[in-house]
Design a protein around this motif. Structure first.
Motif, PDB file in Angstrom:
ATOM      1  N   GLN A 220      52.161  37.544  43.293  1.00 23.80           N
ATOM      2  CA  GLN A 220      51.239  38.575  42.785  1.00 23.80           C
ATOM      3  C   GLN A 220      50.697  39.416  43.937  1.00 23.80           C
ATOM      4  O   GLN A 220      50.732  40.651  43.903  1.00 23.80           O
ATOM      5  CB  GLN A 220      50.067  37.920  42.053  1.00 23.80           C
ATOM      6  CG  GLN A 220      50.375  37.312  40.707  1.00 23.80           C
ATOM      7  CD  GLN A 220      49.140  36.682  40.096  1.00 23.80           C
ATOM      8  OE1 GLN A 220      48.522  35.788  40.676  1.00 23.80           O
ATOM      9  NE2 GLN A 220      48.757  37.160  38.921  1.00 23.80           N
TER      10      GLN A 220
ATOM     11  N   THR B  85      53.727  41.591  35.979  1.00 23.72           N
ATOM     12  CA  THR B  85      53.408  40.166  35.908  1.00 23.72           C
ATOM     13  C   THR B  85      54.447  39.360  36.672  1.00 23.72           C
ATOM     14  O   THR B  85      55.457  39.897  37.134  1.00 23.72           O
ATOM     15  CB  THR B  85      53.350  39.707  34.433  1.00 23.72           C
ATOM     16  OG1 THR B  85      52.957  38.345  34.363  1.00 23.72           O
ATOM     17  CG2 THR B  85      54.700  39.883  33.745  1.00 23.72           C
TER      18      THR B  85
ATOM     19  N   CYS C 171      44.613  40.607  40.992  1.00 21.99           N
ATOM     20  CA  CYS C 171      45.572  39.610  40.513  1.00 21.99           C
ATOM     21  C   CYS C 171      44.825  38.737  39.500  1.00 21.99           C
ATOM     22  O   CYS C 171      43.799  38.138  39.841  1.00 21.99           O
ATOM     23  CB  CYS C 171      46.089  38.745  41.661  1.00 21.99           C
ATOM     24  SG  CYS C 171      46.877  39.676  42.992  1.00 21.99           S
TER      25      CYS C 171
END
Length: 343
Positions: free
Chosen positions: A180, A298, A253
């Protein structure tokens, strides 16, 4: 007006039928014209026993005609263990990610002749050893490491596989958080936030994912992430959004996709846009992630592969020493970043 009267004297009610006597292996043997031992060999697919195909066909047809189902206790005695695998589910919302994992785990275990039984560890539920004893499980799986006293109680019951029985056997979630952070850093962001779940029960997993984010930030020479917790309610998410804005955070994130989608909704409520005002990246790649506004970037985590890996681990454990290792790769091997409009 009176309802219809039946011959048994009940008015307007269906009569209760009595259950039929359960068929036994002796019934199947008589119908097929073979011994009970032969029935056992055929129905349990016992290795090393050569049964003529015609005999096997007669036994299977008789069992089907009589709707015979092997008694679980007898089958366990014959095999030396039961075919029941008990999955202990934590008291968490059963969202799409957990559902997909459980479905794949059940399917993969079934391919090996094992049956998955799930048990939700809610506040007033029976203890895990009690449930295990009730269903006669040979294996017990969990999403978190079991306490030492629980492990000892399960071992006394003769449970063959207990996984994970300590923290060291859990796959780390840090690589997911690292992906992320590396993504948003590669997009030019230098001040990063992290959205933690408010619920205590998520904290261990969230802490590992945050550890990965922090590690990526340290390696890139940027400031440590500003981690804030919130419920998944628009009114609650306004507070961390304002804190991140004040601290010049430009990317967040989120613990998972559900939290990320809730954050996007709160941003819309405040008139903020992603990624112009704040980039957002989630985790797990649930089906709804692509339908978020904007579509959510994602980290993809192959839950089907994770289910197969855990099933194969159980099979290897039941086989004992020399039983081999799972053929499927470790779940973390499937991690990859899926970029969409939110970043």
């Amino acid at each position: 007006m009176a309802g219809p009267r039946h011959a048994d004297g009940w008015d307007g009610l269906e009569t209760m039928t009595h259950p039929r006597k359960r068929s036994t292996s002796a019934d199947v043997a008589r119908a097929a014209g073979v011994s009970r031992t032969t029935v056992s060999y055929v129905l349990n697919n016992r290795p090393g026993e050569v049964i003529p195909e015609e005999t096997r066909r007669r036994v299977m047809e008789a069992a089907e005609r009589l709707q015979y189902r092997a008694n679980s206790s007898a089958r366990a005695l014959a095999a030396g263990r039961s075919d029941i695998v008990l999955l202990s589910l934590p008291d968490l919302p059963i969202g799409p990610s957990i559902s997909r994992l459980v479905e794949e785990l059940a399917s993969s275990l079934a391919e090996h002749g094992l049956t998955l039984v799930t048990h939700l560890m809610a506040g007033r539920s029976r203890s895990l050893p009690d449930v295990c004893a009730a269903v006669g499980a040979s294996s017990v799986l969990g999403f978190e490491a079991f306490d030492d006293d629980v492990v000892q109680a399960l071992q006394r019951l003769g449970v063959t596989v207990i996984a994970p029985y300590n923290k060291g056997l859990l796959p780390s979630m840090a690589p997911l958080g690292r992906l992320q952070a590396e993504h948003v850093i590669s997009r030019g962001h230098r001040r990063i936030g992290y959205l933690l779940p408010a619920q205590i029960r998520f904290r261990n997993m969230a802490a590992e994912r945050l550890q990965g984010v922090a590690g990526a930030c340290a390696d890139a020479g940027v400031e440590a992430p500003l981690a804030l917790a919130s419920e998944m309610e628009i009114e609650d998410l306004v507070r961390p959004l304002r804190r991140w804005t004040e601290a010049s955070v430009t990317a967040v994130c989120a613990f998972n996709d559900e939290h990320a989608i809730a954050l996007l909704a709160a941003m819309h409520h405040l008139g903020l846009r992603a990624p112009a005002d704040l980039a957002v990246v989630g985790a797990d790649d649930i089906p709804m992630a692509r339908f978020a506004v904007p579509a959510l970037s994602t980290v993809y985590f192959d839950l089907q592969e994770a289910g197969r890996y855990r099933a194969e681990s159980v099979v290897a454990g039941l086989a004992g020493p020399g039983g081999g290792r799972p053929r499927s790769p470790s779940p973390t091997a499937s991690l990859r970043l899926v970029q969409r409009s939110s970043t």
